[in-house]
Enzyme design. Structure first.
Site, PDB file in Angstrom:
ATOM      1  NE  ARG A 196       3.163  22.544  58.455  1.00  9.51           N
ATOM      2  CZ  ARG A 196       1.919  21.796  58.959  1.00  9.51           C
ATOM      3  NH1 ARG A 196       0.854  22.264  58.985  1.00  9.51           N
ATOM      4  NH2 ARG A 196       2.068  20.497  59.040  1.00  9.51           N
ATOM      5  CB  CYS A 217       5.520  22.197  61.625  1.00  9.72           C
ATOM      6  SG  CYS A 217       6.893  22.089  60.480  1.00  9.72           S
TER       7      CYS A 217
END
Lengths: 100, 282
Positions: free
Chosen positions: B238, B233
């Protein structure tokens, strides 16, 4: 390295060059008062999730979007609401989200 | 690995709040969240000050991780239940980090702090200090961590999964839209990476979708489960969430999280970058 974490209420504008940003901000209200617990989600023009912030104790939220059309989704305990909004570069777009 | 070995719900959590074999840990980047309130008995880990080296861009050493968890009162045979804000991004990152250092029984609270708050469940402000322990960690398990050279070699060969939002993937945004957009990296994505945003794997309340739904999301986006996979990410938190989905919930083999992610790749000299909504060519 700066984190991706969302600051409660949104990042302060104090050291941000607004001319380079398309800011969407506002306040979530529930039953006529600012909602102290809740989340606001930003969806893109295809309704894909893009970002989310927890609201401040005064119901505030802020996003740094790209110019264009966006949808805001407010989540508070027991209720949600949606609103369409358009963002422009160099502008701060303010709106209130009302949750019944 | 089955879902109930790695994920707990609120009812399980409430039933184990006083269980001495279980330690609840809130993981945030925003330390004010824990200070305001937290699940009863939970201790705090700070994504940045506790888990990052602070001088070099890297994780704390095995010895420093042992000292940190010892100070927090955690033992290697504790069941550690992690939860946090941001849809459990940082809790998932900590989950991956605990696995990197070999912690055996670590779980996520499904939906994290958001679901707990939206359901109106109890949060307290009492700060908990557990008695210090001697925590023993393992050497880093590098089978779950990818570095930049691994990523460059994986272009066009392995599954590369970019879990950022479509606008970040295409290069229209440089950071998640809750952050200012002026960034030092170039915009775009790693060529051949599929864009499968982390958010597709979670419901609005932050809880994970069913295994069947999750598998379909990745397969429909072109992930070949017979190949190795690297998720990335912007800074790796994430993608730790998506690593959790792929490796822990779906049981996919050889899934690595690239914690350097776009803040590293987007600053490298001479590497290929793709712009726009399509994966691009190797």
């Amino acid at each position: 390295m700066s984190s991706c974490g969302a600051v409660v209420g949104g990042v302060s504008l104090d050291r941000v060059d607004i001319a380079k940003e398309a800011v969407i901000q506002g306040v979530v209200h529930k039953d006529g008062k600012p909602a102290p617990i809740g989340y606001v989600r930003l969806h893109d023009a295809n309704d894909e999730f893009t970002a989310e912030v927890p609201v401040s104790s005064l119901g505030e939220f802020r996003f740094f979007a790209a110019p264009g059309n966006w949808t805001l989704v407010a989540l508070v305990p027991g209720a949600t609401t949606r609103a369409e909004v358009s963002a422009e570069l160099g502008q701060i777009t303010d709106l209130d989200l009302l949750v019944a | 690995m089955s879902r109930n070995e790695v994920l707990v719900d609120a009812e399980w959590a409430i039933a184990h709040l006083a269980d001495e074999t279980v330690v609840f840990v809130e993981v945030d980047e925003d330390t004010a969240a824990y200070d305001t309130n937290h699940i009863s008995g939970a201790v705090r880990l700070d994504w940045k000050s506790d888990l990052q080296d602070g001088t070099r861009r890297d994780f704390v050493s095995k010895e420093a991780f042992e000292a940190l968890l010892g100070k927090k009162g955690i033992l290697a045979d504790h069941t550690v239940v992690l939860y946090g804000g941001n849809n459990n991004w940082f809790a998932a990152y900590a989950y991956w980090y605990f696995k990197l250092y070999g912690h055996k029984d670590v779980r996520l609270l499904d939906g994290g702090r958001k679901k707990w708050e939206l359901e109106g469940r109890e949060l307290v402000s009492d700060v908990v200090e557990l008695p210090a322990t001697t925590y023993v960690a393992q050497e880093q398990d590098l089978s779950i961590r990818a570095f930049r050279d691994d990523v460059i070699k994986a272009i066009g060969v392995q599954n590369l999964v970019d879990v950022r939002s479509p606008d970040e993937y295409a290069g229209r945004l440089l950071a998640p839209a809750h952050l200012p957009q002026e960034q030092s990296q170039v915009a775009g994505h790693i060529p051949t990476a599929a864009n499968i945003p982390w958010s597709k794997t979670a419901a609005e309340d932050g809880s994970f979708k069913s295994d069947e739904e999750l598998k379909a999301i990745y397969e429909n986006a072109g992930v070949d489960f017979d190949k190795d996979t690297i998720a990335y990410c912007r800074i790796g938190e994430r993608s730790a969430h998506s690593w959790f989905v792929l490796h822990e919930l779906l049981g996919a083999k050889n899934v690595r999280n690239y914690d350097g992610s776009w803040t590293e790749y987007g600053s490298l000299v001479g590497v290929p970058v793709a712009l726009g909504d399509e994966p691009g060519q190797a």
